[in-house]
Design an enzyme around this catalytic site. Structure first.
Site, PDB file in Angstrom:
ATOM      1  N   THR A   1      39.823  48.706  38.225  1.00  0.00           N
ATOM      2  CA  THR A   1      40.899  47.721  38.388  1.00  0.00           C
ATOM      3  C   THR A   1      42.166  48.201  37.697  1.00  0.00           C
ATOM      4  O   THR A   1      42.138  48.488  36.491  1.00  0.00           O
ATOM      5  CB  THR A   1      40.471  46.359  37.762  1.00  0.00           C
ATOM      6  OG1 THR A   1      39.364  45.851  38.491  1.00  0.00           O
ATOM      7  CG2 THR A   1      41.623  45.347  37.791  1.00  0.00           C
TER       8      THR A   1
ATOM      9  N   THR B   1      36.898  43.393  37.991  1.00  0.00           N
ATOM     10  CA  THR B   1      37.902  42.379  37.640  1.00  0.00           C
ATOM     11  C   THR B   1      38.820  42.033  38.810  1.00  0.00           C
ATOM     12  O   THR B   1      39.122  40.865  39.051  1.00  0.00           O
ATOM     13  CB  THR B   1      38.754  42.881  36.448  1.00  0.00           C
ATOM     14  OG1 THR B   1      37.869  43.264  35.401  1.00  0.00           O
ATOM     15  CG2 THR B   1      39.701  41.810  35.952  1.00  0.00           C
TER      16      THR B   1
ATOM     17  N   ASP C   1      24.429  47.831  36.624  1.00  0.00           N
ATOM     18  CA  ASP C   1      25.607  48.334  35.902  1.00  0.00           C
ATOM     19  C   ASP C   1      25.380  48.108  34.395  1.00  0.00           C
ATOM     20  O   ASP C   1      25.034  46.995  33.976  1.00  0.00           O
ATOM     21  CB  ASP C   1      26.813  47.513  36.402  1.00  0.00           C
ATOM     22  CG  ASP C   1      28.144  48.041  35.926  1.00  0.00           C
ATOM     23  OD1 ASP C   1      28.265  49.260  35.707  1.00  0.00           O
ATOM     24  OD2 ASP C   1      29.080  47.213  35.802  1.00  0.00           O
ATOM     25  N   HIS C   2      25.565  49.147  33.594  1.00  0.00           N
ATOM     26  CA  HIS C   2      25.471  49.037  32.126  1.00  0.00           C
ATOM     27  C   HIS C   2      24.170  48.412  31.622  1.00  0.00           C
ATOM     28  O   HIS C   2      24.215  47.421  30.862  1.00  0.00           O
ATOM     29  CB  HIS C   2      26.651  48.240  31.553  1.00  0.00           C
ATOM     30  CG  HIS C   2      27.969  48.914  31.724  1.00  0.00           C
ATOM     31  ND1 HIS C   2      28.342  50.016  30.992  1.00  0.00           N
ATOM     32  CD2 HIS C   2      29.004  48.660  32.571  1.00  0.00           C
ATOM     33  CE1 HIS C   2      29.556  50.403  31.374  1.00  0.00           C
ATOM     34  NE2 HIS C   2      29.972  49.609  32.352  1.00  0.00           N
TER      35      HIS C   2
ATOM     36  N   ASP D   1      23.141  52.427  29.643  1.00  0.00           N
ATOM     37  CA  ASP D   1      24.351  52.684  28.853  1.00  0.00           C
ATOM     38  C   ASP D   1      24.000  52.768  27.364  1.00  0.00           C
ATOM     39  O   ASP D   1      23.936  51.756  26.669  1.00  0.00           O
ATOM     40  CB  ASP D   1      25.374  51.576  29.109  1.00  0.00           C
ATOM     41  CG  ASP D   1      26.657  51.790  28.316  1.00  0.00           C
ATOM     42  OD1 ASP D   1      26.723  52.765  27.532  1.00  0.00           O
ATOM     43  OD2 ASP D   1      27.584  50.980  28.471  1.00  0.00           O
TER      44      ASP D   1
ATOM     45  N   HIS E   1      34.567  54.296  35.649  1.00  0.00           N
ATOM     46  CA  HIS E   1      34.497  52.837  35.429  1.00  0.00           C
ATOM     47  C   HIS E   1      35.916  52.290  35.260  1.00  0.00           C
ATOM     48  O   HIS E   1      36.878  53.047  35.122  1.00  0.00           O
ATOM     49  CB  HIS E   1      33.677  52.541  34.166  1.00  0.00           C
ATOM     50  CG  HIS E   1      32.207  52.638  34.384  1.00  0.00           C
ATOM     51  ND1 HIS E   1      31.354  51.566  34.234  1.00  0.00           N
ATOM     52  CD2 HIS E   1      31.428  53.677  34.751  1.00  0.00           C
ATOM     53  CE1 HIS E   1      30.110  51.951  34.496  1.00  0.00           C
ATOM     54  NE2 HIS E   1      30.128  53.234  34.810  1.00  0.00           N
ATOM     55  N   GLY E   2      36.019  50.954  35.250  1.00  0.00           N
ATOM     56  CA  GLY E   2      37.323  50.330  34.999  1.00  0.00           C
ATOM     57  C   GLY E   2      38.340  50.620  36.076  1.00  0.00           C
ATOM     58  O   GLY E   2      39.510  50.860  35.792  1.00  0.00           O
TER      59      GLY E   2
ATOM     60  N   GLY F   1      38.454  45.740  32.751  1.00  0.00           N
ATOM     61  CA  GLY F   1      39.336  44.573  32.647  1.00  0.00           C
ATOM     62  C   GLY F   1      40.771  44.907  33.019  1.00  0.00           C
ATOM     63  O   GLY F   1      41.049  45.940  33.624  1.00  0.00           O
TER      64      GLY F   1
HETATM   65  P1  13P Z   1      36.927  46.682  36.171  1.00  0.00           P
HETATM   66  O1  13P Z   1      36.470  45.275  35.919  1.00  0.00           O
HETATM   67  O2  13P Z   1      38.007  47.090  35.231  1.00  0.00           O
HETATM   68  O3  13P Z   1      37.280  46.904  37.588  1.00  0.00           O
HETATM   69  O4  13P Z   1      35.693  47.636  35.824  1.00  0.00           O
HETATM   70  C1  13P Z   1      34.490  47.505  36.521  1.00  0.00           C
HETATM   71  C2  13P Z   1      33.454  48.387  35.972  1.00  0.00           C
HETATM   72  O5  13P Z   1      33.715  49.495  35.538  1.00  0.00           O
HETATM   73  C3  13P Z   1      32.068  47.905  35.997  1.00  0.00           C
HETATM   74  O6  13P Z   1      31.212  48.773  35.338  1.00  0.00           O
END
Ligand code: 13P
Length: 285
Positions: free
Chosen positions: A212, A234, A82-83, A104, A209-210, A182
């Protein structure tokens, strides 16, 4: 063999109108939880690690751990970086045996992002490894450990995305559409208008992504618009830490580490299952 490339997983997901959940991990309990949840729901799943997590576990140990567990559970599993922050760090993961890497370069000017991503694609494809790229900057919903801040989030430009996909040859790509890593301070407003443009102009699977805190309805709508991989990190860590804290507070003097860690693992299994169902990937293995 249960380990497959993200290209295989995501092409199948796009055709089947669901998304594969990608969960980050950094230890054994976490990884067992992800694979137990996926196996109980018969779902394909991606186990991901960012550079700090790869360094913490050791890249070879991470790949061996996921491979052994995937064989045991007998479901299709992706092993993903990831990234990846640099060309070198990303390519090193080919050596460890990853089946998919993300480079990334979203912080770079587009020309440079395209140039480096193209090199990563060339090397990774030569090894049968899938590549994810990023356009636009997916920042942090709140200041976070990756050092990215909310104000660094920048929406992806569909013209740039179209060019990026055509010139780099990536297998899938992540675009910033109002999402952030996050805990969101307020309800995220996903830009479905940008997503619609991306779906129209590119044919490869999109990555969100993101994950959560994005409401289930929005996740499902995004899936209908070509999102085939959704990243969650997260939410799993939060559930684990909250349960671990409660367990520690309720078990003064307990010295059996396994007894202390197991409830957190069980909580992560529940959370992973909830998110796999949101992705509609249950019963797709
Ligand atoms: P969250 O931590 O917001 O779930 O995002 C995870 C993410 O996108 C990892 O690349």
């Amino acid at each position: 063999m249960s380990i497959v490339t993200n290209k295989e997983l995501l092409d199948r997901a796009k055709a089947g109108h669901y998304a594969v959940a990608a969960f980050n991990t950094n230890n054994l309990e976490y990884t067992q939880a992800i694979l137990t949840a996926a196996s109980e729901l018969r779902a394909p799943v991606i186990v991901a690690a960012a550079k700090s997590e790869v360094d913490y576990m050791d890249g070879y140990v991470f790949v061996s751990m996921v491979t052994c567990l995937a064989d045991k559970f007998g479901i299709p599993v992706g092993i993903h970086l990831d990234h990846g922050p640099t060309f070198e760090e990303t390519i090193r993961c080919l050596h460890y045996g990853f089946k998919s890497v993300m480079y990334d370069g979203s912080f770079l000017p587009l020309e440079e992002n395209i140039a480096v991503t193209k090199e990563v694609v060339k090397a990774a494809h030569a090894c049968g490894v899938s590549v994810e790229g990023e356009v636009g900057v997916i920042g942090q919903a709140a200041d976070g450990p990756e050092g990215r801040r909310h104000d660094m989030t920048g929406l992806a430009d569909p013209d740039e995305c179209e060019r990026f996909v055509a010139e780099t040859g990536v297998d899938c790509f992540a675009a910033a559409i109002g999402n952030a890593h996050g805990l969101y301070k307020r309800k995220p407003e996903l830009r479905f208008d940008i997503l619609a443009e991306l779906e129209k102009r590119t044919s490869i699977p999109l990555v969100l992504h993101g994950g959560t805190g994005i409401p289930e309805g929005d996740l499902r709508k995004a899936i209908t618009m070509g999102v085939s991989k959704i990243n969650f990190s997260t939410v799993m860590r939060k559930g684990y830490i909250e349960t671990l804290t409660a367990t520690l507070n309720g078990s003064p003097g307990e010295l059996d580490l396994m007894k202390l860690l197991s409830p957190g693992k069980d909580r992560m299994i529940e959370i992973a299952k909830e998110h796999i169902v949101m992705c509609m990937s249950d019963r797709k293995a």
